[in-house]
Design a protein around this motif. Sequence first.
Motif, short mmCIF file in Angstrom:
data_model
loop_
_atom_site.label_atom_id
_atom_site.label_comp_id
_atom_site.label_asym_id
_atom_site.label_seq_id
_atom_site.Cartn_x
_atom_site.Cartn_y
_atom_site.Cartn_z
N LYS A 37 4.94 1.85 0.24
CA LYS A 37 6.37 1.92 -0.07
C LYS A 37 7.22 1.55 1.15
CE LYS A 37 6.15 5.22 -3.88
NZ LYS A 37 6.54 6.56 -4.38
N LEU A 38 6.76 1.95 2.34
CA LEU A 38 7.48 1.60 3.56
C LEU A 38 7.46 0.09 3.75
CD1 LEU A 38 8.96 2.43 6.16
CD2 LEU A 38 6.71 2.70 7.25
N GLU A 39 6.31 -0.54 3.52
CA GLU A 39 6.22 -1.99 3.64
C GLU A 39 7.15 -2.68 2.63
OE1 GLU A 39 1.70 -2.85 5.23
OE2 GLU A 39 1.99 -2.40 3.11
N GLU A 40 7.19 -2.15 1.41
CA GLU A 40 8.07 -2.73 0.40
C GLU A 40 9.53 -2.61 0.82
OE1 GLU A 40 7.06 -0.61 -3.11
OE2 GLU A 40 5.17 -1.69 -3.45
N ARG A 41 9.89 -1.49 1.40
CA ARG A 41 11.28 -1.29 1.83
C ARG A 41 11.63 -2.21 3.00
NH1 ARG A 41 14.24 4.54 2.93
NH2 ARG A 41 16.24 3.71 3.64
N LEU A 42 10.70 -2.41 3.92
CA LEU A 42 10.96 -3.26 5.09
C LEU A 42 10.88 -4.74 4.75
CD1 LEU A 42 8.93 -1.30 7.80
CD2 LEU A 42 11.41 -1.31 7.47
N GLY A 43 10.06 -5.07 3.77
CA GLY A 43 9.95 -6.47 3.36
C GLY A 43 8.88 -7.24 4.11
N TYR A 44 8.01 -6.57 4.84
CA TYR A 44 6.91 -7.25 5.52
C TYR A 44 5.73 -6.30 5.68
CZ TYR A 44 9.35 -4.96 9.46
OH TYR A 44 10.00 -4.07 10.28
N ARG A 45 4.54 -6.89 5.90
CA ARG A 45 3.31 -6.11 6.02
C ARG A 45 3.22 -5.47 7.40
NH1 ARG A 45 -0.51 -7.63 2.12
NH2 ARG A 45 -1.70 -5.84 2.92
N LEU A 46 2.72 -4.26 7.44
CA LEU A 46 2.50 -3.53 8.68
C LEU A 46 1.03 -3.53 9.08
CD1 LEU A 46 4.82 -0.47 7.97
CD2 LEU A 46 5.31 -2.42 9.46
N PHE A 47 0.16 -3.63 8.06
CA PHE A 47 -1.28 -3.61 8.31
C PHE A 47 -1.91 -4.88 7.75
CE2 PHE A 47 -0.26 0.91 8.40
CZ PHE A 47 -0.96 1.33 9.54
N ALA A 48 -2.87 -5.41 8.51
CA ALA A 48 -3.70 -6.50 8.02
C ALA A 48 -4.96 -5.86 7.46
CB ALA A 48 -4.04 -7.46 9.15
N ARG A 49 -5.06 -5.82 6.15
CA ARG A 49 -6.17 -5.12 5.50
C ARG A 49 -7.32 -6.08 5.27
NH1 ARG A 49 -1.35 -3.33 3.61
NH2 ARG A 49 -0.96 -1.08 3.49
N GLY A 50 -8.40 -5.85 5.99
CA GLY A 50 -9.59 -6.66 5.84
C GLY A 50 -10.80 -5.75 5.88
N SER A 51 -11.87 -6.20 6.51
CA SER A 51 -13.05 -5.35 6.63
C SER A 51 -12.76 -4.13 7.49
CB SER A 51 -14.21 -6.16 7.24
OG SER A 51 -13.82 -6.70 8.50
N ALA A 52 -11.79 -4.27 8.40
CA ALA A 52 -11.36 -3.14 9.22
C ALA A 52 -9.84 -3.13 9.25
CB ALA A 52 -11.92 -3.25 10.65
N LEU A 53 -9.25 -1.94 9.26
CA LEU A 53 -7.80 -1.82 9.23
C LEU A 53 -7.22 -2.22 10.59
CD1 LEU A 53 -5.54 -0.86 7.30
CD2 LEU A 53 -5.63 1.36 8.45
N GLY A 54 -6.24 -3.08 10.57
CA GLY A 54 -5.59 -3.51 11.81
C GLY A 54 -4.10 -3.68 11.60
N LEU A 55 -3.34 -3.66 12.69
CA LEU A 55 -1.89 -3.81 12.62
C LEU A 55 -1.48 -5.27 12.72
CD1 LEU A 55 -1.02 -0.89 15.05
CD2 LEU A 55 -0.22 -1.02 12.67
#
Length: 311
Positions: A37-55
């Motif tokens: 929901k925070l990402e939706e409110r800001l309008g951009y991704r905060l995490f790069a979701r792949g095999s490991a979680l990254g910013l």
Amino acid sequence: MLGALRSFEAAGRLLSFTRAAQELHLTQSAVSQQVRKLEERLGYRLFARGSALGLTDKGGALLRTVSAALGEIEQTLARLGADAAPLQLSCVPSFALRWLMPRLTEFQRLAPEVPLRLLAEFQPPDGGMAGADIAIRYDAASHVPPQAVPLLDEYLLPVATPAYLARHPAFAAGESMDGIAMLHDASPWDGAEAFAEWRLWLQAARPDWLPLLGGAQFNLSSLALGMALNHEGVAMARTALVWDELQSGRLVDVFGRWVASPARYALLGRDPSRRETQAFAGWISSACARFDAERERVRVQGAGPRRRQAG
């Protein structure tokens, strides 16, 4: 917004939604939903979701700012609230009213330096703390957070007043349910099915009565017990909530058959290292252990005309 930023900060610092949920005393899905929901409110991704979680780059920049801001807020709150703020205890209402409150005088006598504010409130569906410092929850084993401290298991038993049983001798003798008003806690634990407690007891003790399952439902166990105490029916009770009434004779353990509940009471602490939290946790654990020992003695030895058994 602040809750979402806290979830983001913890997940970004730990690079794990699961570990962030454990630290914040939330479920993994609650943390993930807040971040989304925070990402939706800001309008951009905060995490790069792949095999490991990254910013992402923007996520990293926001994390540095949020971490510094939250740290400053925590320091200010700690400074302003030192030696003043009471320990906020959130507790499921019926347990607070019928078991905890009669025993709190002992804690206040043993720890007068720990001011306590009791909040009798329904537990949030995600198992969180609802803003409290410590919380007593009643949950099925599958819903108890891994960081929770187990306090007390429970047994289920049908109870009624002597006067009600006198008006329904066939039920008291275990022969018939005719004319019996079954009283229910509509939601004894998160995710419980309709008539869950009566259903569990009947399945274990009187499966032939299962087709008769029904009756009035209440959103608090205390309301169902209040109806029973007013000679209006038979409530499916938990031992901790009716112990004093059973000992005084105001309520009767109808059949002397206890069935283990799938839920138990557990303690959550926002900051387990806090001195006040440790004081209360030590006391409540001891009080529950003493109660359990007394309950076990009665369960094994029996009391009154009927011998109580656990199923």
